[in-house]
Design an enzyme around this catalytic site. Structure first.
Site, PDB file in Angstrom:
ATOM      1  N   HIS A  38      32.025  50.920  42.703  1.00 50.24           N
ATOM      2  CA  HIS A  38      33.483  50.353  43.072  1.00 50.24           C
ATOM      3  C   HIS A  38      34.509  51.389  42.526  1.00 50.24           C
ATOM      4  O   HIS A  38      34.637  51.486  41.428  1.00 50.24           O
ATOM      5  CB  HIS A  38      33.583  48.922  42.334  1.00 50.24           C
ATOM      6  CG  HIS A  38      35.045  48.526  42.908  1.00 50.24           C
ATOM      7  ND1 HIS A  38      35.206  47.178  43.461  1.00 50.24           N
ATOM      8  CD2 HIS A  38      36.309  48.993  42.791  1.00 50.24           C
ATOM      9  CE1 HIS A  38      36.326  47.145  43.864  1.00 50.24           C
ATOM     10  NE2 HIS A  38      37.096  47.906  43.492  1.00 50.24           N
ATOM     11  N   GLU A  66      42.136  39.276  42.269  1.00 47.10           N
ATOM     12  CA  GLU A  66      42.575  40.110  41.219  1.00 47.10           C
ATOM     13  C   GLU A  66      44.165  39.621  40.677  1.00 47.10           C
ATOM     14  O   GLU A  66      44.838  40.404  40.840  1.00 47.10           O
ATOM     15  CB  GLU A  66      42.511  41.473  41.706  1.00 47.10           C
ATOM     16  CG  GLU A  66      42.760  42.623  40.927  1.00 47.10           C
ATOM     17  CD  GLU A  66      42.655  43.934  41.388  1.00 47.10           C
ATOM     18  OE1 GLU A  66      42.725  44.939  40.634  1.00 47.10           O
ATOM     19  OE2 GLU A  66      42.598  44.186  42.724  1.00 47.10           O
TER      20      GLU A  66
END
Length: 444
Positions: A79, A240
């Site tokens: 990622h 997030e």
């Protein structure tokens, strides 16, 4: 020095090395309390020809004396954001918050992200990753149209140019609402045409990760349908934030189960889960495990962004429930995420640093268990790269040699003296100099 002892050609043995059992497909002998096995490793014709108990290598031939130092496989970064890396000198984050990062990147993307600009910064990151010992990367590409076409063209060229050095994958990233209507079709077609992974963030354009909108589920089903129609894997930025209303992770897992989605799904961040009520967190983790989702956590970036308020010490680490996930059988990886951009002002594309800091932030120790696999074998499996991230006979000899013998030694230093081996030979590279980007980011 260890580097100078690797021969330029011909077979050789790495004698008296320690390899963590998390990297091994077969156990050549006993392991100690930290999970380390004492072995001799034979390298021949660019591949691992043998892994034997320490002391069994024949006396003849070329020997590289590891003196108990550790051998790691080439690492896997599942990622990243190579297209937005290293813009900090020209566009910083004024307050260090998540919202500030979004606004800064949007401004910089609109003003500066030509193909030439993206390529220069993207390849700089690849060079740093290669030097540190990374063998595979999945990068997310900002895919807002029409800009996204530039990013995918750069990715396609660099994927081909770096083949054999770094295996490169890419996933789209854009807010969920961008995948509705004709734009969603065009975005999904763009990803499919470039051999990519369909990705999005579970917030809406202009918003943050907070309460799910009333039409979240139909938008999510639409996203799944786009992937199903094209046979695409998925990679999602999820929850997030530190807002307990950010509960997309559970809905993604349940939707994958309900639809019988067959392709791999990776979800990243999942920060808000650690602030949810215990019963809801347990229910969500069970759904993630039942759906077979892979989770990638980005502890350095999330500790930097989450819980930030001017004049106030952060009250939490901004990371998700990794220990509870592993206990439930969920595949959990760690990754570098952003480097020197408004989402994270630091970073050097170094997965050993990521693992070291993850151990401290997430307490991946006492016991160490199989957590080293989170920087190697697990992300490789999540990316469908079954030969990467492990040390096994007949695999390519893509290795990292460390002076540290025990985990406390490896985790106590940056390991700048590491020796990176690719196809059995020492990598003779240098870290790229930041000054090389001065003209790109407006510092000259």
């Amino acid at each position: 020095m260890l580097r100078d002892s690797i021969p330029a050609y011909g077979p050789y043995w790495l004698r008296d090395a320690r390899v963590h059992s998390a990297f091994l497909t077969e156990m050549p002998g006993p392991r100690d309390a930290e999970g380390l096995c004492r072995v001799d490793i034979q390298v021949d014709d660019g591949r691992i020809a043998g892994i034997e108990p320490e002391g069994t290598a024949p006396e003849e031939g070329v020997h590289v004396q590891m003196r108990g130092g550790q051998v790691w496989p080439g690492l896997v970064d599942a990622h990243t954001h190579l297209d937005k890396g290293h813009i900090w000198p020209r566009t910083s984050n004024p307050d260090g918050t998540f919202g500030g990062a979004i606004n800064a990147v949007m401004s910089d993307r609109g003003a500066n992200w030509s193909e030439e600009d993206i390529r220069a910064r993207f390849e700089w990151g690849l060079r740093a990753s290669f030097h540190h010992g990374t063998v595979a990367i999945r990068t997310h590409l900002d895919s807002y149209l029409p800009h996204g076409r530039n990013a995918w063209r750069v990715f396609r060229r660099l994927r081909d140019e770096w083949a054999g050095r770094i295996t490169l994958q890419a996933s789209s990233i854009a807010p969920l609402d961008r995948f509705q209507g004709d734009e969603g079709e065009e975005l999904a077609d763009l990803v499919a045409a470039n051999g990519g992974v369909l990705g999005m963030v579970t917030r809406l354009t202009g918003g943050l990760h907070d309460d799910l909108p009333s039409d979240f589920q139909p938008m999510l089903d639409r996203f799944f349908q786009l992937a199903e129609d094209r046979g695409l894997e998925m990679d999602l930025h999820v929850d997030e934030s530190g807002d307990s209303g950010a509960r997309a992770l559970r809905e993604i897992a349940l939707t994958a189960q309900r639809r019988g989605f067959k392709k791999p799904v990776q979800v990243g961040h999942c920060c808000s889960l650690s602030l949810q009520p215990e019963a809801f967190a347990r229910e969500t983790i069970k759904a993630v495990a039942d759906a077979g989702l892979s989770v990638v956590v980005l502890p350095m970036c999330n500790m930097y962004l989450q819980g930030r308020a001017a004049g106030r010490t952060p009250r939490w680490r901004g990371v998700t429930l990794v220990h509870e996930m592993r206990a439930a059988g969920v595949r959990v990886s760690v990754a570098s995420d952003n480097c020197r951009d408004p989402f994270y002002a630091y970073g050097d594309h170094d997965m050993l640093e990521v693992y070291r800091e993850s151990t401290r932030i997430l307490q991946l120790d006492h016991p160490i268990g199989d957590w080293p696999a989170a920087a190697a074998r697990r992300p490789a499996d999540a990316m469908g790269l079954r030969e990467h991230g492990r040390i096994a006979v007949n695999n390519a000899a893509d290795l990292i040699l460390l002076n540290g013998r025990f985990m406390t030694e490896v985790l106590s230093r940056p390991n700048t003296d590491r020796v990176v081996i690719r196809n059995g030979r020492t990598v003779d590279s240098a870290l790229p100099d930041w000054r090389e980007l001065d003209t790109v980011v407006g510092m000259a």
